[in-house]
Design a protein around this motif. Structure first.
Motif, PDB file in Angstrom:
ATOM      1  N   ILE A  34     -10.337   0.216  -2.811  1.00  0.00           N
ATOM      2  CA  ILE A  34      -9.621  -0.530  -1.906  1.00  0.00           C
ATOM      3  C   ILE A  34      -9.568   0.167  -0.547  1.00  0.00           C
ATOM      4  CG2 ILE A  34      -7.253  -1.039  -1.605  1.00  0.00           C
ATOM      5  CD1 ILE A  34      -6.618  -1.626  -4.642  1.00  0.00           C
TER       6      ILE A  34
ATOM      7  N   ASP B 216      -8.328   2.615  -6.577  1.00  0.00           N
ATOM      8  CA  ASP B 216      -7.733   2.922  -5.364  1.00  0.00           C
ATOM      9  C   ASP B 216      -8.706   3.339  -4.230  1.00  0.00           C
ATOM     10  OD1 ASP B 216      -5.157   2.264  -6.007  1.00  0.00           O
ATOM     11  OD2 ASP B 216      -4.618   4.352  -6.375  1.00  0.00           O
TER      12      ASP B 216
ATOM     13  N   LYS C  96     -10.687  -0.557   3.280  1.00  0.00           N
ATOM     14  CA  LYS C  96      -9.877  -0.796   4.407  1.00  0.00           C
ATOM     15  C   LYS C  96     -10.219   0.275   5.771  1.00  0.00           C
ATOM     16  CE  LYS C  96      -5.334  -1.708   2.291  1.00  0.00           C
ATOM     17  NZ  LYS C  96      -5.118  -3.013   3.078  1.00  0.00           N
TER      18      LYS C  96
ATOM     19  N   ASN D  30       0.773  -1.126   0.132  1.00  0.00           N
ATOM     20  CA  ASN D  30      -0.116   0.020   0.132  1.00  0.00           C
ATOM     21  C   ASN D  30       1.086   1.278   0.056  1.00  0.00           C
ATOM     22  OD1 ASN D  30      -2.125  -1.815   2.235  1.00  0.00           O
ATOM     23  ND2 ASN D  30      -2.552  -1.441   0.003  1.00  0.00           N
TER      24      ASN D  30
ATOM     25  N   LYS E 208     -10.853  -6.680  -8.329  1.00  0.00           N
ATOM     26  CA  LYS E 208     -10.504  -5.482  -8.555  1.00  0.00           C
ATOM     27  C   LYS E 208     -10.305  -5.332 -10.109  1.00  0.00           C
ATOM     28  CE  LYS E 208      -7.416  -5.307  -4.628  1.00  0.00           C
ATOM     29  NZ  LYS E 208      -5.766  -5.076  -4.313  1.00  0.00           N
TER      30      LYS E 208
ATOM     31  N   GLU F  46     -12.997  -7.543   2.093  1.00  0.00           N
ATOM     32  CA  GLU F  46     -11.799  -7.493   1.096  1.00  0.00           C
ATOM     33  C   GLU F  46     -11.818  -7.225  -0.374  1.00  0.00           C
ATOM     34  OE1 GLU F  46      -7.178  -8.966   0.893  1.00  0.00           O
ATOM     35  OE2 GLU F  46      -8.655  -9.908   2.302  1.00  0.00           O
TER      36      GLU F  46
END
Length: 380
Positions: free
Chosen positions: A186, A183, A190, A8, A203, A197
């Protein structure tokens, strides 16, 4: 909450580099158009850049003000000046890199029976800082990058002449759109503990679905703009009005002030011109079906207009290539959309939890503001 990893951190550094390169490419393209006497194109490129920068600076400063409520006002004044000179995103990158480095590379030792594990606190700071950045980049994508892509494709179709800087702008636009959308998803997952997830296959499928549907739509708008700039502008305004009206009816609660909330709804209305957003975190199978069905009808309608009223243009190979790409990307995009939502979309949806009145002080306020901000804006 998921961990902020070394991977990350490196993606964060890469994103910052791409952000800086994108700024350079924009000014390079604008200068090239200006030198060639294409002043209108140069002004449009700079206007897209300026508008997106102004709006992202406003949101960035407002978030700093909300998150730092009750802290040193002198520090906030310095942040305001930095945002005034359109450098607010670099402050956010500084905090993200600082917290991200600590979370990814340094071992945080526990200090006894504290209220929270320090390592978890640093993890949360890193994730929240990156999520803020990705959210701002998402605004930039649909306020500057996507219109820029539309402009460059329209110029290529209108004039036929191609230059290296035009290809550079198109490539950077595609990279910016792809990275910002993935992004953000994601970092959102988080930052919210109830989100599943975002796996590699998810993705990839999500990226293809978004990128192909947006590409098809941009090609369609470019075609209608070639036919008539006035019709294109009217179509985009009508679509924005529909998106803005739908956002109003959703009664969004993203911002703390009414003025910022209306600005947010205006921005979402612009975003909805190009892609669907679930702004309330609810199941939206019906709405997303209506949205892409409308895009399909409008796209086919534009192609039929050319077939019946613009036959001279049909003879050109340009129209054949563009129409094939438009239909192919639309069909594949909707296909990937169906596969993503039926098999790969995380099944856990946000369930509101009552905020405890026992949480007091600035820290508690920051936690609530930060969490609410992301729970009320979910890109689907």
């Amino acid at each position: 909450m998921m961990k902020f990893t070394k991977q990350n951190f490196f993606f964060l550094v890469g994103g910052m580099i791409i952000y800086v390169v994108d700024i350079g490419v924009d000014f390079w393209v604008a200068s090239r158009y200006f030198c060639q006497g294409q002043y209108s194109w140069s002004i449009l490129v700079l206007c897209f850049r300026g508008l997106s920068s102004i709006i992202t600076q406003i949101f960035s400063y407002e978030w700093f003000k909300n998150d730092w409520e009750g802290t040193d006002t002198g520090k906030l004044k310095l942040v305001f000046l930095v945002h005034l000179f359109h450098c607010g995103i670099f402050i956010r990158y500084w905090f993200a890199l600082k917290y991200g480095c600590q979370a990814a590379f340094k071992q945080m030792s526990s200090r006894g029976a504290s209220e929270a594990d320090p390592s978890n606190f640093i993890q949360k700071q890193a994730v929240d800082a990156v999520t803020d950045i990705n959210m701002l980049r998402l605004f930039k994508t649909f306020l500057e990058t996507t219109p820029q892509l539309f402009l460059q494709i329209y110029i290529l179709m209108e004039h036929g002449k191609t230059h290296f800087y035009q290809y550079a702008a198109i490539i950077m636009s595609f990279c910016g759109i792809s990275l910002s959308m993935v992004d953000y998803q994601i970092s959102l997952r988080k930052s919210l503990p109830d989100k599943d997830e975002f796996r590699v296959l998810s993705k990839f499928m999500y990226l293809l679905y978004k990128l192909l549907t947006i590409t098809s739509w941009i090609l369609s708008i470019s075609l209608i703009t070639l036919l008539s700039v006035r019709i294109s502008v009217i179509l985009l305004i009508c679509l924005w009005i529909c998106g803005f009206t739908w956002t109003l009816k959703q009664h969004t609660t993203f911002c703390k002030s009414k003025k910022m909330e209306y600005l947010y709804r205006i921005v979402v209305g612009i975003i909805l011109i190009f892609s669907f957003f679930n702004i309330k975190g609810r199941r939206t199978k019906v709405w997303i079906s209506i949205y892409y069905a409308t895009h399909t009808v409008v796209t086919l309608g534009i192609l039929f207009v050319y077939m019946f009223w613009k036959r001279s243009f049909i003879k050109e190979i340009c129209f054949t290539i563009v129409s094939i790409l438009t239909i192919l990307s639309l069909v594949l995009g909707i296909l990937f959309l169906a596969v993503y939502y039926s098999h790969l979309h995380p099944t856990t949806y946000f369930k509101p939890q009552a905020c405890s009145d026992e949480v007091d002080g600035v820290t508690g306020q920051k936690e609530r503001v930060k969490t609410d901000r992301f729970q009320d804006f979910l890109m689907q």
